[in-house]
Design a protein around this motif. Structure first.
Motif, PDB file in Angstrom:
ATOM      1  N   ASP A   1      -1.123   6.826 -10.491  1.00  0.00           N
ATOM      2  CA  ASP A   1      -2.145   6.539  -9.478  1.00  0.00           C
ATOM      3  C   ASP A   1      -2.978   5.338  -9.903  1.00  0.00           C
ATOM      4  N   TRP A   2      -2.523   4.152  -9.555  1.00  0.00           N
ATOM      5  CA  TRP A   2      -3.203   2.904  -9.906  1.00  0.00           C
ATOM      6  C   TRP A   2      -4.049   2.405  -8.740  1.00  0.00           C
ATOM      7  N   PRO A   3      -5.155   1.740  -9.018  1.00  0.00           N
ATOM      8  CA  PRO A   3      -5.904   1.064  -7.948  1.00  0.00           C
ATOM      9  C   PRO A   3      -5.030  -0.001  -7.278  1.00  0.00           C
ATOM     10  N   LEU A   4      -5.257  -0.186  -5.995  1.00  0.00           N
ATOM     11  CA  LEU A   4      -4.456  -1.146  -5.243  1.00  0.00           C
ATOM     12  C   LEU A   4      -4.512  -2.540  -5.852  1.00  0.00           C
ATOM     13  N   GLU A   5      -5.702  -2.991  -6.237  1.00  0.00           N
ATOM     14  CA  GLU A   5      -5.826  -4.351  -6.763  1.00  0.00           C
ATOM     15  C   GLU A   5      -5.109  -4.510  -8.098  1.00  0.00           C
ATOM     16  N   GLU A   6      -5.007  -3.427  -8.861  1.00  0.00           N
ATOM     17  CA  GLU A   6      -4.249  -3.493 -10.106  1.00  0.00           C
ATOM     18  C   GLU A   6      -2.764  -3.665  -9.812  1.00  0.00           C
TER      19      GLU A   6
ATOM     20  N   ARG B   1       0.823  -1.202   0.000  1.00  0.00           N
ATOM     21  CA  ARG B   1       0.000   0.000   0.000  1.00  0.00           C
ATOM     22  C   ARG B   1       0.861   1.258   0.000  1.00  0.00           C
ATOM     23  N   GLY B   2       1.976   1.209   0.710  1.00  0.00           N
ATOM     24  CA  GLY B   2       2.882   2.352   0.702  1.00  0.00           C
ATOM     25  C   GLY B   2       3.496   2.578  -0.659  1.00  0.00           C
ATOM     26  N   ALA B   3       3.888   1.502  -1.336  1.00  0.00           N
ATOM     27  CA  ALA B   3       4.463   1.621  -2.674  1.00  0.00           C
ATOM     28  C   ALA B   3       3.438   2.167  -3.654  1.00  0.00           C
ATOM     29  N   ARG B   4       2.207   1.656  -3.593  1.00  0.00           N
ATOM     30  CA  ARG B   4       1.158   2.159  -4.480  1.00  0.00           C
ATOM     31  C   ARG B   4       0.946   3.659  -4.278  1.00  0.00           C
ATOM     32  N   ALA B   5       0.926   4.076  -3.010  1.00  0.00           N
ATOM     33  CA  ALA B   5       0.708   5.491  -2.708  1.00  0.00           C
ATOM     34  C   ALA B   5       1.880   6.347  -3.150  1.00  0.00           C
ATOM     35  N   SER B   6       3.104   5.867  -2.948  1.00  0.00           N
ATOM     36  CA  SER B   6       4.270   6.642  -3.370  1.00  0.00           C
ATOM     37  C   SER B   6       4.291   6.815  -4.885  1.00  0.00           C
ATOM     38  N   ALA B   7       3.923   5.770  -5.610  1.00  0.00           N
ATOM     39  CA  ALA B   7       3.836   5.867  -7.066  1.00  0.00           C
ATOM     40  C   ALA B   7       2.747   6.858  -7.473  1.00  0.00           C
TER      41      ALA B   7
ATOM     42  N   ARG C   1      -0.776  -7.081 -11.147  1.00  0.00           N
ATOM     43  CA  ARG C   1       0.153  -6.972 -12.268  1.00  0.00           C
ATOM     44  C   ARG C   1       1.518  -7.574 -11.947  1.00  0.00           C
ATOM     45  N   SER C   2       2.186  -8.080 -12.983  1.00  0.00           N
ATOM     46  CA  SER C   2       3.556  -8.590 -12.841  1.00  0.00           C
ATOM     47  C   SER C   2       4.514  -7.915 -13.814  1.00  0.00           C
ATOM     48  N   ASP C   3       3.978  -7.297 -14.869  1.00  0.00           N
ATOM     49  CA  ASP C   3       4.803  -6.609 -15.856  1.00  0.00           C
ATOM     50  C   ASP C   3       4.642  -5.107 -15.669  1.00  0.00           C
ATOM     51  N   PHE C   4       5.759  -4.433 -15.407  1.00  0.00           N
ATOM     52  CA  PHE C   4       5.728  -2.994 -15.170  1.00  0.00           C
ATOM     53  C   PHE C   4       6.672  -2.271 -16.127  1.00  0.00           C
TER      54      PHE C   4
END
Length: 297
Positions: free
Chosen positions: A63-68, A51-57, A72-75
């Motif tokens: 700004d991606w949804p948490l479940e996305e 959750r911290g990584a998602r928020a920092s991004a 995901r595995s390819d970034f």
């Protein structure tokens, strides 16, 4: 180190800061006392990291949804993909860098940047050189979401941030910061609270923007490392980044402008903002613990 020799001590004595520190400490202690932490602490740590990584991004423009993010595995497909991937890589390794941080914080900062950009980039882990400009810290357009729900008047200008310092000044200030952190590690207990130290590291790195890219990701990870290293959040379960998103980009920028100004009022605003963000991160993980207790996670 006695309290009298810590140069950050006066910041802890600014109006309202001691109250903020006490409130955050109390909230963190309550979270650590949650019954779920006795049985599933590693799971809470993992969820907080995600959750911290998602928020920092999100603060860096992805700004991606948490479940996305979870799915995901390819970034690698787009700039936003790469930003999310960078935040995840940094988050996964930050807690493993404590021993190096205590003796060589600058080496850790270089490692965090390397994790963000990848070792194929010639600028990976290297501070900016003369003529190189850092990326925009706040790439998002101010909106109702990004301002924490507040309505921004049409044409309203965000708080001004000073230009990033020249590389020579960056190097000197980073060296001073590193010396301060190493001295705190080597000294006796005392001095400024962990929240104050973490906020100063966070604010200084955002102000200096030492790298050509990903300075926000690096600064927020460095704050997390300080909170772990100084014992306020040793299991890294309090994602302050989530709180920063909830408070909004406009408030984040406004508070950082206060830090950069260096006035007592500006520093108080920054320290209060960082404390509120951490408190909201505690609330986020408390909700995770409650969901685990109910069997929902």
């Amino acid at each position: 180190m006695s309290t009298g020799t810590d140069p950050l001590t006066p910041l802890a004595e600014l109006p309202g800061v001691s109250e903020t520190v006490a409130e955050v400490r109390k909230a963190v202690d309550r979270l650590y006392g949650h019954r779920v932490m006795r049985r599933r602490a590693p799971e809470v740590t993992s969820e907080a990291a995600l959750r911290g990584a998602r928020a920092s991004a999100a603060l860096a423009g992805a700004d991606w949804p948490l479940e996305e993010v979870r799915r995901r595995s390819d970034f690698s497909a787009s700039d936003q993909d790469r930003t999310v991937g960078a935040a995840l890589r940094i988050s996964a390794e930050a807690g493993q860098l404590l021993s190096v941080w205590r003796t060589s914080p600058l080496q850790v900062l270089a490692r965090l940047h390397l994790l963000a950009v990848g070792d194929g980039d010639p600028a990976a882990g290297r501070p900016r050189q003369e003529g190189e400009r850092p990326e925009e810290l706040f790439p998002l357009q101010l909106s109702a979401v990004e301002t924490g729900g507040a309505v921004v008047a049409e044409g309203a200008a965000p708080a001004d941030l000073p230009p990033a310092p020249a590389p020579a000044e960056v190097a000197a200030r980073l060296d001073q910061l590193a010396q301060l952190l190493v001295a705190r590690t080597a000294g006796a207990p005392g001095g400024a609270p962990a929240l104050v130290t973490a906020a100063v590291v966070h604010g200084e790195l955002l102000t200096l923007r030492p790298f050509g890219s990903h300075n926000g990701l690096v600064a927020r990870a460095a704050q997390r490392i300080v909170l772990i290293a100084e014992g306020l959040d040793p299991k890294s379960i309090c994602p302050a980044e989530v709180g920063l998103v909830e408070l909004g980009t406009a408030a984040y920028r406004e508070a950082l402008a206060g830090y950069a100004a260096g006035t007592a009022e500006g520093m108080t605003t920054w320290l209060s903002h960082c404390g509120r963000a951490l408190g909201l991160g505690v609330r986020e993980s408390t909700a995770v613990c409650e969901a685990m207790q109910r069997g929902m996670v």
